[in-house]
Design a protein around this motif. Sequence first.
Motif, PDB file in Angstrom:
ATOM      1  N   UNK A  39       0.356  -1.326   0.285  1.00 22.60           N
ATOM      2  CA  UNK A  39       0.155  -0.430   0.255  1.00 22.60           C
ATOM      3  C   UNK A  39       0.396   1.453  -0.134  1.00 22.60           C
ATOM      4  N   UNK A  75      -0.587   4.273  -1.735  1.00 29.69           N
ATOM      5  CA  UNK A  75      -1.563   4.800  -2.029  1.00 29.69           C
ATOM      6  C   UNK A  75      -1.401   5.913  -1.089  1.00 29.69           C
ATOM      7  N   UNK A  76      -2.718   6.625  -1.342  1.00 32.55           N
ATOM      8  CA  UNK A  76      -3.249   8.009  -0.440  1.00 32.55           C
ATOM      9  C   UNK A  76      -4.025   7.800   1.086  1.00 32.55           C
ATOM     10  N   UNK A 113      -6.375   8.935   1.924  1.00 37.34           N
ATOM     11  CA  UNK A 113      -7.799   8.953   1.769  1.00 37.34           C
ATOM     12  C   UNK A 113      -8.481   7.478   0.969  1.00 37.34           C
ATOM     13  N   UNK A 114      -7.343   6.986   1.051  1.00 38.97           N
ATOM     14  CA  UNK A 114      -7.926   5.866   0.221  1.00 38.97           C
ATOM     15  C   UNK A 114      -7.521   3.987   1.196  1.00 38.97           C
ATOM     16  N   UNK A 115      -7.450   4.434   2.465  1.00 35.47           N
ATOM     17  CA  UNK A 115      -7.251   3.267   2.556  1.00 35.47           C
ATOM     18  C   UNK A 115      -8.537   3.026   4.315  1.00 35.47           C
ATOM     19  N   UNK A 116      -8.308   1.721   5.083  1.00 35.02           N
ATOM     20  CA  UNK A 116      -9.505   2.202   5.913  1.00 35.02           C
ATOM     21  C   UNK A 116      -8.998   3.124   7.355  1.00 35.02           C
ATOM     22  N   UNK A 141     -10.926   5.700  -4.064  1.00 35.53           N
ATOM     23  CA  UNK A 141     -11.213   3.952  -3.665  1.00 35.53           C
ATOM     24  C   UNK A 141     -11.069   3.323  -1.856  1.00 35.53           C
ATOM     25  N   UNK A 172      -9.557   1.108   0.639  1.00 38.34           N
ATOM     26  CA  UNK A 172      -8.780  -0.574   0.384  1.00 38.34           C
ATOM     27  C   UNK A 172      -8.759  -0.966   2.210  1.00 38.34           C
ATOM     28  N   UNK A 173      -9.069  -2.175   1.866  1.00 37.32           N
ATOM     29  CA  UNK A 173      -8.454  -3.192   3.720  1.00 37.32           C
ATOM     30  C   UNK A 173      -7.842  -3.823   3.749  1.00 37.32           C
TER      31      UNK A 173
END
Lengths: 238, 257
Positions: A122, A125-126, A128-131, B254, B256-257
């Motif tokens: 990950x 990834x930004x 905002x894109x993660x949990x 989007x 992702x988990x």
Amino acid sequence: MELEIQDISKSLDRIYTLDKVSIQVKDQEFVAVLGPSGCGKSTLLNIVSGLIPPDQGRILIGGEDWTGRTGRVSYMQQNDLLLPSRNILDNVIVPLLLKGIKKNRARDVAHSFFADFGLEGFEGYYPDQLSGGMRQRAALLRTYLFASDILLLDEPFVSLDAITRRKMQLWLRDIRINYPSSVLFVTHDIDEALILADRVYVFSARPARVIYQLDVTAIRGDEHSYNSAKLEILNKLM
Amino acid sequence: MRKSANIGLRLAPWLVFVLLLTVWEMAVRIWSLPLWILPAPSRVLQTAISSFHLLLDHTMVTLGEAMLGFTCSVVLAFLLVFFFNLLPCLRQALYPLLVISQTIPLITLAVLFTIWFGWGLLPKVLVVILVCFFPIAISLIRGIDGVDPEMIDLFRSMGASRLKIWTMVQFPLALPSFFAGLRISATYSIMAAVIGEWMGAQQGLGFYMTLLQKNFAVDGVLAAVLIICLLSLLLVKLVELAEYLLVPWQRTNTIHY
């Protein structure tokens, strides 16, 4: 690294918040501070980190006076506070960049922790894109990369849902075997404190005073003493 | 199903546009309206094509004024925010004046600028700055004010200097808001240059339109209006492209988990 909080008192906006609070965190020890919401736990961490000066008292780190000076301990607040403008890898390297380490080198260093912190794959990834759970792990890694010997954690899992929070608590407990930093952990969740900490300090309502201390390592694994300790703390907090 | 509905929605404004043009064209033909009152859209297009070279010359002048004013506005906005950051008392003193300056009727100022600075480039650029500066400055200030103070505390606790906090936190996080203001200014910049020219000039689309208007050449005026609309749209698209390139973190969402 040893952290000693000596007789800290503080009034904020004329409200007496901390009343002669003394806490000791031994090397590699996990200390939790439990207290009712709004009792001044976060103020204490702000003082330890050096963001605000105390009215009285001293902060000793490894025997050295760090009262009112920032830049020594790493501090993680309730919100992950990741920069939305940077991807995860570039977020966690921020403390390294601030220390003057070159970007490529910083990325290499940070990346070697990604698997342990459950962030592998990950990097680009930004936030905002993660949990929420992943963001908190990233924030924790950034915290760890700033200063690995003393971590101040201010209710880091409070914004997560119950299941994710429990997962994160267990993860943090397990990862500490490999990363034995000294930790000062603030929470108002008794279970969280008892699962994670070696020792627990209980604060009164404002002005916060230490009203109870508990050595959790002594009772760990003993369900009966665990439950009575929990009741005891609950009584103190009520 | 969903996809076709989306395409339908995307086409809707074009359909309405074409419909309006058709009604206009029909109305002009049915009632045979004279050219000096309302020309048909086909005639406007014809005029635009036949006077292409003349239009192009004036367009380049207007575009130059607009771009110069727009660029100055961006630079000024950044300077202002820099000094506001450095001296908070300056902000207390200037902010209300900045807001009041927006209540002065633009036309009056445009006239005064011609009186004071003549018929050259300067008064036009000033009008453009007057229009463009405010939305850019306000959106930049808003964007910087909107940064979570806890984020700044975190960077302070890590020992970051003010300059580092500016370059790593405040500036990048203010960009989305900044671009919102930039888009508004881009829309108005051409119009502002035209207003400046209208009040007194020797070239430019605004000047050209005053000439045509005096001759009742409505088709020419409308052809110039068409150019102004297209130019404004083009500038907005350029700003959006810059935003797409400089604010990559707002492109997707989007989880992702």
